[in-house]
Design a protein around this motif. Sequence first.
Motif, mmCIF file in Angstrom:
data_model
loop_
_atom_site.group_PDB
_atom_site.id
_atom_site.type_symbol
_atom_site.label_atom_id
_atom_site.label_comp_id
_atom_site.label_asym_id
_atom_site.label_seq_id
_atom_site.Cartn_x
_atom_site.Cartn_y
_atom_site.Cartn_z
ATOM 1 N N GLY A 122 0.800 -1.220 0.000
ATOM 2 C CA GLY A 122 0.000 0.000 0.000
ATOM 3 C C GLY A 122 0.824 1.257 0.000
ATOM 4 N N TYR A 145 0.648 -13.378 8.641
ATOM 5 C CA TYR A 145 -0.153 -12.844 7.541
ATOM 6 C C TYR A 145 -1.334 -13.782 7.294
ATOM 7 N N ALA A 148 -5.621 -11.811 3.945
ATOM 8 C CA ALA A 148 -6.780 -10.954 3.643
ATOM 9 C C ALA A 148 -6.346 -9.617 3.039
ATOM 10 N N ASN A 149 -5.581 -8.839 3.763
ATOM 11 C CA ASN A 149 -5.162 -7.517 3.297
ATOM 12 C C ASN A 149 -3.638 -7.462 3.250
ATOM 13 N N ASN A 151 -1.718 -5.122 2.753
ATOM 14 C CA ASN A 151 -1.157 -3.933 3.400
ATOM 15 C C ASN A 151 -0.807 -4.199 4.864
ATOM 16 N N ASN A 152 -1.471 -5.218 5.429
ATOM 17 C CA ASN A 152 -1.244 -5.526 6.850
ATOM 18 C C ASN A 152 -0.251 -6.667 7.056
ATOM 19 N N ASN A 153 0.417 -7.078 6.003
ATOM 20 C CA ASN A 153 1.394 -8.173 6.124
ATOM 21 C C ASN A 153 2.557 -7.717 7.010
#
Length: 211
Positions: A122, A145, A148-149, A151-153
């Motif tokens: 992101g 992780y 799902a998203n 960006n949140n890894n």
Amino acid sequence: MAAPLRRRNDTGRCKVRSTTSAASSTPAATAAISPIPQNVESDPASSATPTSTPENTPTPTSHKETPTSTPTPTHHSSSSSAAPQSTPSSGDSGSNSGGPSWLTGTQTGDGTYYATGLGACGIVNHDTDYIAAVSHLLFDNYPGYDGANPNNNPVCNRKIKATYQGKSVTITVTDRCTGCQVTDLDFSPSAFSQLADFAVGRLHGMTWVWV
């Protein structure tokens, strides 16, 4: 005085000597001779050893066990089954601590570069930034992780120090490389230039560690 002689009465007959005594002197066994047994030819039918008739023993029925056929496993393609799990490559095996081997120690892979932009984390990147994209095999399987998203890894913004032929550069992970093997790195042009000329193209035998 001597007794007067008696005169025998001569009848003129001669007494016949009895043969009874002579006959009686012959052993009785001679008169009663046992008959000699006749040699009667034996009848084969009557003299043959009788053949014992065996009892009717029931003939055992041979039962052949029919082997149970083992069902042939059906191969399902990934399109008809649940979403397949990612297959770990050579650098994605577990380490002694139970996690992936690429989490600790020195890793070896290829180094490339690409035109930067909006990354999987992101973040909008620029060619002048010292950033790099890690392999999708590493990115998707990074501990913590959930898929799902991206960006949140948790791998996003982690630091890596890469070395090639005595030159080193420290970069920040901000992207995901779909064409990379598990320990490959895809650098921004600026980061790549710290290791080699662009004419080299691909850096074989590059090493890197987490910092």
